[in-house]
Every structure is written in structure tokens, then in C-alpha cells.
Design a protein around this motif. Structure first.
Motif, mmCIF file in Angstrom:
data_model
loop_
_atom_site.group_PDB
_atom_site.id
_atom_site.type_symbol
_atom_site.label_atom_id
_atom_site.label_comp_id
_atom_site.label_asym_id
_atom_site.label_seq_id
_atom_site.Cartn_x
_atom_site.Cartn_y
_atom_site.Cartn_z
ATOM 1 N N PRO A 40 8.621 -2.755 -9.675
ATOM 2 C CA PRO A 40 8.772 -3.995 -8.903
ATOM 3 C C PRO A 40 10.217 -4.197 -8.469
ATOM 4 O O PRO A 40 11.125 -4.194 -9.298
ATOM 5 N N LEU A 41 10.437 -4.346 -7.169
ATOM 6 C CA LEU A 41 11.772 -4.498 -6.611
ATOM 7 C C LEU A 41 11.752 -5.561 -5.522
ATOM 8 O O LEU A 41 10.779 -5.658 -4.772
ATOM 9 N N THR A 42 12.836 -6.336 -5.432
ATOM 10 C CA THR A 42 13.028 -7.224 -4.301
ATOM 11 C C THR A 42 14.468 -7.058 -3.822
ATOM 12 O O THR A 42 15.303 -6.465 -4.517
ATOM 13 N N ALA A 102 8.586 -4.588 4.224
ATOM 14 C CA ALA A 102 9.194 -5.909 4.116
ATOM 15 C C ALA A 102 8.446 -6.775 3.101
ATOM 16 O O ALA A 102 9.068 -7.455 2.274
ATOM 17 N N ARG A 103 7.132 -6.734 3.147
ATOM 18 C CA ARG A 103 6.347 -7.518 2.188
ATOM 19 C C ARG A 103 6.576 -7.018 0.761
ATOM 20 O O ARG A 103 6.678 -7.810 -0.182
ATOM 21 N N LEU A 104 6.651 -5.722 0.583
ATOM 22 C CA LEU A 104 6.800 -5.146 -0.754
ATOM 23 C C LEU A 104 8.124 -5.549 -1.407
ATOM 24 O O LEU A 104 8.183 -5.713 -2.628
ATOM 25 N N VAL A 105 9.182 -5.693 -0.608
ATOM 26 C CA VAL A 105 10.499 -6.006 -1.188
ATOM 27 C C VAL A 105 10.917 -7.453 -0.957
ATOM 28 O O VAL A 105 12.043 -7.835 -1.278
ATOM 29 N N GLY A 106 10.029 -8.256 -0.382
ATOM 30 C CA GLY A 106 10.340 -9.667 -0.177
ATOM 31 C C GLY A 106 11.379 -9.913 0.884
ATOM 32 O O GLY A 106 12.209 -10.824 0.767
ATOM 33 N N ALA A 120 -0.475 4.504 3.389
ATOM 34 C CA ALA A 120 -0.053 4.679 2.000
ATOM 35 C C ALA A 120 0.665 3.436 1.492
ATOM 36 O O ALA A 120 0.403 2.956 0.380
ATOM 37 N N LEU A 121 1.584 2.888 2.299
ATOM 38 C CA LEU A 121 2.278 1.676 1.885
ATOM 39 C C LEU A 121 1.313 0.507 1.738
ATOM 40 O O LEU A 121 1.410 -0.289 0.786
ATOM 41 N N GLU A 122 0.394 0.398 2.663
ATOM 42 C CA GLU A 122 -0.576 -0.703 2.602
ATOM 43 C C GLU A 122 -1.476 -0.580 1.387
ATOM 44 O O GLU A 122 -1.886 -1.594 0.794
ATOM 45 N N LEU A 123 -1.768 0.651 0.967
ATOM 46 C CA LEU A 123 -2.569 0.834 -0.238
ATOM 47 C C LEU A 123 -1.789 0.427 -1.480
ATOM 48 O O LEU A 123 -2.348 -0.173 -2.406
ATOM 49 N N VAL A 124 -0.493 0.733 -1.517
ATOM 50 C CA VAL A 124 0.340 0.279 -2.630
ATOM 51 C C VAL A 124 0.309 -1.250 -2.714
ATOM 52 O O VAL A 124 0.190 -1.816 -3.804
ATOM 53 N N GLU A 125 0.376 -1.906 -1.563
ATOM 54 C CA GLU A 125 0.254 -3.369 -1.549
ATOM 55 C C GLU A 125 -1.092 -3.810 -2.113
ATOM 56 O O GLU A 125 -1.181 -4.770 -2.892
ATOM 57 N N GLN A 126 -2.147 -3.128 -1.679
ATOM 58 C CA GLN A 126 -3.495 -3.515 -2.078
ATOM 59 C C GLN A 126 -3.695 -3.357 -3.587
ATOM 60 O O GLN A 126 -4.255 -4.247 -4.246
#
Length: 344
Positions: A176-178, A59-63, A258-264
Motif C-alpha cells: 500500500p502506497l500513497t 492515480a487511483r492506486l496512489v491517491g 493489469a492495473l485495473e485488476l490490482v484495483e479490483q
């Protein structure tokens, strides 16, 4: 921090478009869960916490709001409720090289008049005209690496009130995607999000949530999961969670870190890194620069040359497909170009 230390790929891995390599936190979390499973050291609830973490990270990654995110196992199953909600005779527009996970869910409704119309990607925006009910297309095409002009698709679809359904499996994690202007965005995480196969995440707009029936609902889609194991009473969760499919626990155990690392690291950082390497490779082949981390070439003999050099890539639609991700290096690019040099 040098994030590349979190991976240890063998030289020549240029095939993330087939599957991504797990970062160390994801690998270690999965091994720990498997070890506990083997001896019965824990219940399943700690594993399931990773599903919530994955939902929130996506959710955070795509806004998006996490309340509008659902979990599942495959893209095609995630799209099935959307396709089932289409009226008889609906028209679905897609790219004529679209991956079948975003084609078959619509085509199985042809017996009730649903029509799937495929056009070349370069003609897609122009084909979004009155009469089209859904535009279902990938953010990045699997076979060619072509990046969708998503703002143009959203704008054209809005003019005719068509639904926009995006398969982001070949884009999310580097592009980058939203979800702005999108009705459904679904991603399988085993490619650029570097997770085990079996963890799918999706966003549904509020209007789609109201329109669709959660036809795969089970105990995991209930408002009270632990209170819904037995009996004939059904109270589904609010929001997109009522479209949840019961998750494959270990897949999400690997997906959350893995997703959290992409965020980081940051998607923008990954985007710049991937494009720099992909365009260096393209330049070495005499190709113009692109905005994609995937390079597709019809150079004769390229697949055999890669195999002889120990480089792992893929052949899709008769062309060699090389893909570059955060763990790829300039040495990988040079190794690949050296392997192809006799052919150019």
C-alpha cells in the motif's frame, strides 16, 4: 471470484521481483491488439486509450490526481527532468544498495557538483539532515526486499524541505502506497503490476512540475496532440502530462487491464496474501518474519538447489531472492522449502 484462475503459472515461479506474470485480461487484450496490428485492422487510437486508462488507474492506486501523472517507458528517463532541475552542487541522499535507475540520473550531473551520497538503509533517516536537497530511494529495495520506512523519510525530509523521490517499482502492486508528502513517485509496471515491459507511470507534485523542464517533450506532451504533428509552434499540456513521453502502445494495452485488476482485487488483499506466503517461507528457513514479499537469503547452494528443482528465482548481490505475489501458492512455498531442505 477466485482471482487465481486469471493466471496459469508453471509451479515454482518465485521471481516476480524480476518480472510479473500477466493476468488473463491483460494477455488477451495484448494478443487482440497484436492481431489487429498484424493485418492493419485498426488505427492506433484505440490502443492509445489504454494509456489514459493506465494513467487514471495509477492515480487511483496512489491517491493522486490524474492531472499530476505522466507516462513514459523507463524509470531513469522519468527521473531525468527532475535531476536536470537540481541546482549545481545539490546533494542527493540514497541507499547504498539503491538500484541504478534511481542513482545514475543524479550521478550524471556530478560534473556540475551534484553529489550522490549513499548510506546503509538502516541509517537513511538519520542521514536526512540540513544540506540534503533530495532523498531518492526505493520503496522496496530490489536486492534485499527491505521495505522503506516511508513515513519517517517523509517526516525527516519535510523538516529540511528536501525533495522526496521514490522508485516504487518493487513495491507498487503489493505494498500500500500513497503520494502523501512525496514529490515524485515513479514505477515501472512490469514487475508487481504484471504489465509488459515498457510502460512507466509517475507522479509529480505541483512544486516539481513548476521546477522541472519537460526536456523530452514531443507531440504526445502537447495540449492538442493531434494538432501538434507538424510545425514550429509549441503549446504543451497543463499539469504533469507535459512530461509525457510518447507511449509504447502495446505495453499500455497490457498495462491497463493489469492495473485495473490490482484495483479490483485490492492492494491490501494482495499485501496480506504475499506476506503470508513470504513469511511461511522465511519461517521454514529459520528466518524471522518480515513485512516484505521479497525474501533474500545467503544460504550456500540455494540457487543450484532451486534450479535442480525447477524453481525460478533470482540471485541478486550474491544472495538468492525469492518473491511471492498474488498467483503464488502454498504449494510453491512447500516446493521451495523441500528443495532447500538438504541445505538447512
Amino acid at each position: 471470484m477466485d482471482y487465481k484462475e486469471l493466471w496459469n503459472p508453471e509451479p515454482g515461479w518465485l521471481n516476480t521481483a524480476s518480472y510479473g506474470l500477466p493476468p488473463r485480461p491483460a494477455w488477451e487484450a495484448l494478443q487482440a491488439a497484436l492481431s489487429d496490428w498484424r493485418v492493419g485492422a485498426t488505427s492506433w487510437e484505440p490502443w492509445d486509450e489504454s494509456t489514459s486508462r493506465s494513467r487514471e488507474s495509477f492515480a487511483r492506486l496512489v491517491g493522486a490526481d490524474a492531472a499530476d501523472v505522466f507516462v513514459g517507458s523507463t524509470v531513469s528517463a522519468a527521473l531525468a527532468p527532475v535531476a536536470a532541475a537540481l541546482p549545481d552542487g545539490a546533494k542527493v541522499l540514497t541507499d547504498d544498495v539503491e538500484f541504478t535507475s534511481n542513482v545514475f540520473p543524479w550521478k550524471v550531473h556530478e560534473d556540475r557538483g551534484v553529489e550522490v551520497i549513499g548510506v546503509p538503509g538502516s541509517e537513511l533517516v538519520a542521514a536526512i539532515r540540513p544540506g540534503i536537497d533530495v532523498v531518492a530511494v526505493s520503496a522496496v529495495q530490489s536486492s534485499t526486499g527491505v521495505v522503506l520506512d516511508l513515513p519517517a523519510v517523509v517526516a525527516a525530509s519535510k523538516e529540511i524541505d528536501a525533495l522526496v523521490v521514490i522508485d516504487a517499482s518493487q513495491g507498487m502492486g503489493w505494498l500500500p502506497l500513497t503520494v502523501d508528502g512525496i514529490d515524485a513517485l515513479v514505477v515501472h509496471t512490469y514487475k508487481w503490476l504484471m504489465s509488459p515491459r515498457g510502460a512507466t507511470l509517475g507522479y509529480l507534485s505541483r512544486r516539481l512540475q513548476e521546477r522541472c523542464r519537460p526536456s523530452a517533450a514531443g507531440w504526445y506532451a502537447a495540449a492538442d496532440m493531434h494538432g501538434s504533428y507538424y510545425g514550429d509552434r509549441m503549446v504543451l499540456a497543463e499539469g504533469a502530462r507535459r512530461f509525457d513521453q510518447s507511449p509504447a502502445w502495446f505495453c499500455f494495452v497490457g498495462a491497463a487491464p493489469a492495473l485495473e485488476l490490482v484495483e479490483q482485487i485490492g492492494v491490501e488483499t494482495i499485501y496480506r496474501h504475499n506476506l503470508e506466503l513470504a513469511n511461511e517461507f522465511r519461517d521454514g528457513l529459520g528466518l524471522p518474519p518480515s513485512n516484505s514479499a521479497i525474501v533474500s537469503t545467503s544460504l550456500p547452494g540455494a540457487d543450484a538447489a532451486f534450479k535442480a528443482a525447477g524453481i525460478r528465482a533470482a540471485v541478486r548481490d550474491g544472495k538468492l531472492r525469492a518473491s511471492f505475489h498474488i498467483y503464488s501458492t502454498r504449494d510453491d512455498v512447500h516446493q521451495a522449502l523441500d528443495a532447500l531442505k538438504p541445505l538447512t
